[in-house]
Design a protein around this motif. Structure first.
Motif, PDB file in Angstrom:
ATOM      1  N   TRP A  66      -0.088  20.888  15.777  1.00  0.00           N
ATOM      2  CA  TRP A  66       1.038  21.186  16.671  1.00  0.00           C
ATOM      3  C   TRP A  66       2.316  21.452  15.878  1.00  0.00           C
ATOM      4  N   ARG A  67       2.506  20.716  14.800  1.00  0.00           N
ATOM      5  CA  ARG A  67       3.688  20.981  13.963  1.00  0.00           C
ATOM      6  C   ARG A  67       3.646  22.402  13.407  1.00  0.00           C
ATOM      7  N   TYR A  70       4.510  24.827  16.241  1.00  0.00           N
ATOM      8  CA  TYR A  70       5.942  24.840  16.527  1.00  0.00           C
ATOM      9  C   TYR A  70       6.687  25.654  15.470  1.00  0.00           C
ATOM     10  N   ALA A  75      10.608  26.771  15.696  1.00  0.00           N
ATOM     11  CA  ALA A  75      11.139  25.429  15.919  1.00  0.00           C
ATOM     12  C   ALA A  75      10.962  24.590  14.660  1.00  0.00           C
ATOM     13  N   PRO A  77       9.655  21.351  13.490  1.00  0.00           N
ATOM     14  CA  PRO A  77       8.812  20.316  14.084  1.00  0.00           C
ATOM     15  C   PRO A  77       9.220  18.887  13.769  1.00  0.00           C
ATOM     16  N   ASN A  82       6.591  17.853  19.475  1.00  0.00           N
ATOM     17  CA  ASN A  82       5.823  18.053  20.702  1.00  0.00           C
ATOM     18  C   ASN A  82       5.785  16.743  21.466  1.00  0.00           C
ATOM     19  N   GLU A 158      11.039  31.837  21.659  1.00  0.00           N
ATOM     20  CA  GLU A 158      10.593  30.465  21.916  1.00  0.00           C
ATOM     21  C   GLU A 158       9.425  30.474  22.906  1.00  0.00           C
ATOM     22  N   ARG A 171      10.307  24.948  24.701  1.00  0.00           N
ATOM     23  CA  ARG A 171       9.603  24.731  23.432  1.00  0.00           C
ATOM     24  C   ARG A 171       8.211  24.144  23.671  1.00  0.00           C
ATOM     25  N   TRP A 172       7.476  24.866  24.510  1.00  0.00           N
ATOM     26  CA  TRP A 172       6.082  24.571  24.835  1.00  0.00           C
ATOM     27  C   TRP A 172       5.980  23.324  25.697  1.00  0.00           C
ATOM     28  N   TRP A 174       8.080  20.375  24.901  1.00  0.00           N
ATOM     29  CA  TRP A 174       9.107  19.494  24.330  1.00  0.00           C
ATOM     30  C   TRP A 174       9.994  18.880  25.394  1.00  0.00           C
TER      31      TRP A 174
END
Length: 230
Positions: A66-67, A70, A75, A77, A82, A158, A171-172, A174
């Motif tokens: 996930w990092r 992002y 973004a 991370p 997340n 984004e 941001r997905w 966030w």
């Protein structure tokens, strides 16, 4: 009729390992956190600690993926985490997992126990279908700042979830907007579980099935459908 969920080609091209599963529920009974929902959270925190051992949440392979995702859309991370990583970090501190309401507690418990981003939206507040897209930067995101409603806009490029009225989560996964969040009055909901490789489809389905069991326990008689991973 089930809510339509779509993932844009731009997102799939940027992060090809993305999969999501939806749990749709009707006839739920929400309310303040109680002993049952608190027990779910306590068990989840224990399972998380056992899973991680001496590692920090971001060292888990799923969180590392996930990092990377992002970072792919710009973004940072380590600053914009997340939802699963942020929740896990809190669970491992003295603060512990938050008690919000029955439905939010249920999906937060799944997120912490399985280390997977999970969100819940009030179906009656969503306008049209939901889409995961790369923002143009013009989409409205209604939020609250300083106790007053305000409108923000995502950054161009984004990744955001949105419906016909605007962005529902920035941001997905966030930061969710208040417009569609689950309140104690919510009776119909869609829960999104989001995964990346190396999490397998089977692991994603296990998390979805466990959430369905928790919802049935908290809301006997609710109509719950676990949709096929996409």
């Amino acid at each position: 009729m089930s809510l339509t969920l779509t993932v844009s080609d731009e997102v799939r091209e940027l992060v090809p390992g993305f999969t999501h599963l939806a749990v749709e529920a009707h006839g739920l009974v929400n309310g303040p956190s109680d002993e049952v929902s608190s027990a779910l959270l306590d068990e989840a925190a224990h399972r998380l600690a056992e899973r991680l051992g001496d590692r920090a949440p971001h060292e888990d392979p799923h969180m590392a993926a996930w990092r990377e995702a992002y970072g792919a859309f710009g973004a940072k991370p380590s600053r914009t985490r997340n939802s699963a990583e942020a929740l896990a970090r809190r669970a491992l501190t003295g603060v512990g997992l938050p008690r919000i309401n029955l439905l939010v507690d249920a999906y937060n418990a799944i997120s912490a126990a399985h280390l997977i981003p999970v969100g819940g939206e009030d179906l009656d507040r969503i306008q049209g279908g939901m889409r995961l897209v790369r923002a143009t930067g013009e989409e409205p995101f209604v939020t609250v700042a300083g106790g007053e409603e305000t409108v923000e806009h995502p950054e161009a490029g984004e990744i955001v979830w949105c419906d016909d009225a605007g962005v529902t989560c920035r941001r997905w996964n966030w930061r969710q907007g208040p417009r569609t969040r689950l309140t104690e009055e919510s009776v119909n909901a869609i829960f999104l579980l989001e995964s990346l490789a190396p999490m397998t489809t089977g692991q994603l389905q296990d998390a979805g099935a466990e959430l369905a069991v928790s919802l049935e326990k908290l809301s006997p008689g609710a109509r719950i459908t676990v949709r096929t991973p996409e």
